[in-house]
Design a protein around this motif. Structure first.
Motif, PDB file in Angstrom:
ATOM      1  N   ASP A  48       0.696  -1.326   0.054  1.00  0.00           N
ATOM      2  CA  ASP A  48       0.010  -0.091  -0.173  1.00  0.00           C
ATOM      3  C   ASP A  48       0.994   1.312   0.150  1.00  0.00           C
ATOM      4  OD1 ASP A  48      -2.375  -1.190  -0.184  1.00  0.00           O
ATOM      5  OD2 ASP A  48      -2.606  -1.255   2.078  1.00  0.00           O
ATOM      6  N   LYS A  49       1.887   1.193   0.853  1.00  0.00           N
ATOM      7  CA  LYS A  49       2.808   2.413   0.683  1.00  0.00           C
ATOM      8  C   LYS A  49       3.567   2.550  -0.624  1.00  0.00           C
ATOM      9  CE  LYS A  49       4.156   2.186   5.726  1.00  0.00           C
ATOM     10  NZ  LYS A  49       3.718   3.717   5.925  1.00  0.00           N
ATOM     11  N   LYS A  51       2.394   1.610  -3.486  1.00  0.00           N
ATOM     12  CA  LYS A  51       1.299   2.179  -4.442  1.00  0.00           C
ATOM     13  C   LYS A  51       1.143   3.389  -4.329  1.00  0.00           C
ATOM     14  CE  LYS A  51      -3.269   0.510  -5.921  1.00  0.00           C
ATOM     15  NZ  LYS A  51      -4.325  -0.441  -5.703  1.00  0.00           N
ATOM     16  N   LYS A  52       0.963   3.980  -3.087  1.00  0.00           N
ATOM     17  CA  LYS A  52       0.587   5.695  -2.583  1.00  0.00           C
ATOM     18  C   LYS A  52       1.547   6.401  -3.506  1.00  0.00           C
ATOM     19  CE  LYS A  52      -2.303   5.033   1.272  1.00  0.00           C
ATOM     20  NZ  LYS A  52      -2.346   5.487   2.714  1.00  0.00           N
ATOM     21  N   GLU A  53       3.056   6.020  -3.168  1.00  0.00           N
ATOM     22  CA  GLU A  53       4.021   6.690  -3.958  1.00  0.00           C
ATOM     23  C   GLU A  53       3.828   6.920  -5.287  1.00  0.00           C
ATOM     24  OE1 GLU A  53       6.470   8.455  -2.395  1.00  0.00           O
ATOM     25  OE2 GLU A  53       5.496   8.089  -0.352  1.00  0.00           O
ATOM     26  N   GLU A  55       1.285   6.226  -7.057  1.00  0.00           N
ATOM     27  CA  GLU A  55       0.068   6.994  -7.748  1.00  0.00           C
ATOM     28  C   GLU A  55       0.430   8.636  -7.650  1.00  0.00           C
ATOM     29  OE1 GLU A  55      -2.931   5.337  -5.373  1.00  0.00           O
ATOM     30  OE2 GLU A  55      -3.275   3.682  -6.783  1.00  0.00           O
ATOM     31  N   ALA A  56       1.218   8.940  -6.689  1.00  0.00           N
ATOM     32  CA  ALA A  56       1.528  10.551  -6.548  1.00  0.00           C
ATOM     33  C   ALA A  56       2.087  10.953  -7.777  1.00  0.00           C
ATOM     34  CB  ALA A  56       2.130  10.807  -5.259  1.00  0.00           C
TER      35      ALA A  56
END
Length: 275
Positions: A48-49, A51-53, A55-56
């Motif tokens: 998840d971490k 993925k967030k990076e 997607e940013a």
């Protein structure tokens, strides 16, 4: 600036007490944003971490993220005794049930999957995140750089091709004015003249194509994630070009319309690569 959806980025470094960490990112064309991860054992909690990076920084494309950790050399041997006991229990049960005389040897036991392994220093996922994040950011920066470089090349190509469309449109507009006047001279009846003008008039298609081409060029200048918008505009251009070709009564106009349709199709193929 527009960006391509294809790109590559990687980074690796030697980290004390952990080993060599490598991060590799590959991105290919996709209708939406999708992230696919290949992580070492014990690091699924970091998905998840990561993925967030990603997607940013990335708006569209299929991103393959691979993380590898080559730990320090093995310091010992690990025997999974609990698993070995389970193996022995089941194997002895099979042996008694089917009256197998051959006995179990140490060599055959240690070859069973999961029984014997080398001890490695594999840190837990959450503990390694602080060391992994800087490497991920560097890999992402390289990925974005390659996507923008290819996007810049695509922008130049699309500007050139859309410019050719405008030239063809100017030729069609001028030719229609001349050809329609010439045809009208051969038609005597007023009703036939009106019917011809109604069926052959391509001014609406020319105006719409001119608008779509300008809009297309403005989107390229604007930049950003405009791939879907450009794809929609090319579909509209192709639709108008088809209508224009169907209405044509002149060989020159028909030839230009076919040329435009071919050019628009080439443009759309390239647009499929844009974020």
């Amino acid at each position: 600036m527009i960006s391509s959806m294809t790109g590559f980025g990687s980074c690796e470094a030697e980290v004390d007490s952990i080993g060599r960490i490598s991060v590799e990112l590959r991105c290919t064309n996709h209708k939406f944003l999708e992230s696919v991860f290949h992580l070492p054992d014990g690091m699924l909690s970091l998905e998840d971490k990561l993925k967030k990076e990603i997607e940013a920084k990335v708006r569209r494309g299929r991103v393959f993220c691979s993380v590898n950790i080559k730990g320090e050399e093995a310091q010992g041997i690990f025997v999974n005794r609990r698993l070995l006991k389970n193996y022995l229990r089941e194997l002895n049960s099979v042996k008694n049930e089917f009256k197998i005389k051959n006995g179990l040897t140490l060599d055959s036991l240690i070859r069973l999957p999961g029984v014997l392994s080398l001890k490695e220093n594999k840190p837990a996922g959450m503990h390694i995140w602080e060391r992994l994040l800087p490497l991920l950011k560097l890999a992402l920066a390289e990925l974005i750089k390659t996507r923008r470089k290819e996007g810049n090349a695509l922008a130049g190509l699309l500007r050139e091709r859309s410019g050719l469309l405008k030239k063809d449109l100017v030729v069609i507009k001028r030719r229609f004015a001349v050809a329609s006047k010439s045809r009208l001279k051969t038609i005597q009846a007023e009703e036939e003249r009106l019917a011809f003008l109604k069926s052959a008039d391509i001014s609406e298609e020319v105006d719409r194509l001119n608008f779509h081409i300008k809009n297309f060029q403005q989107k390229i200048i604007k930049g950003g994630p405009v791939g879907k918008e450009l794809d929609f505009i090319t579909q509209e251009m192709q639709r108008e070009a088809n209508t224009l070709a169907a209405k044509s009564f002149d060989l020159v106009i028909s030839g230009c319309a076919v040329q435009m349709k071919s050019q628009i199709e080439k443009i759309r193929e390239q647009v499929q690569n844009i974020e």
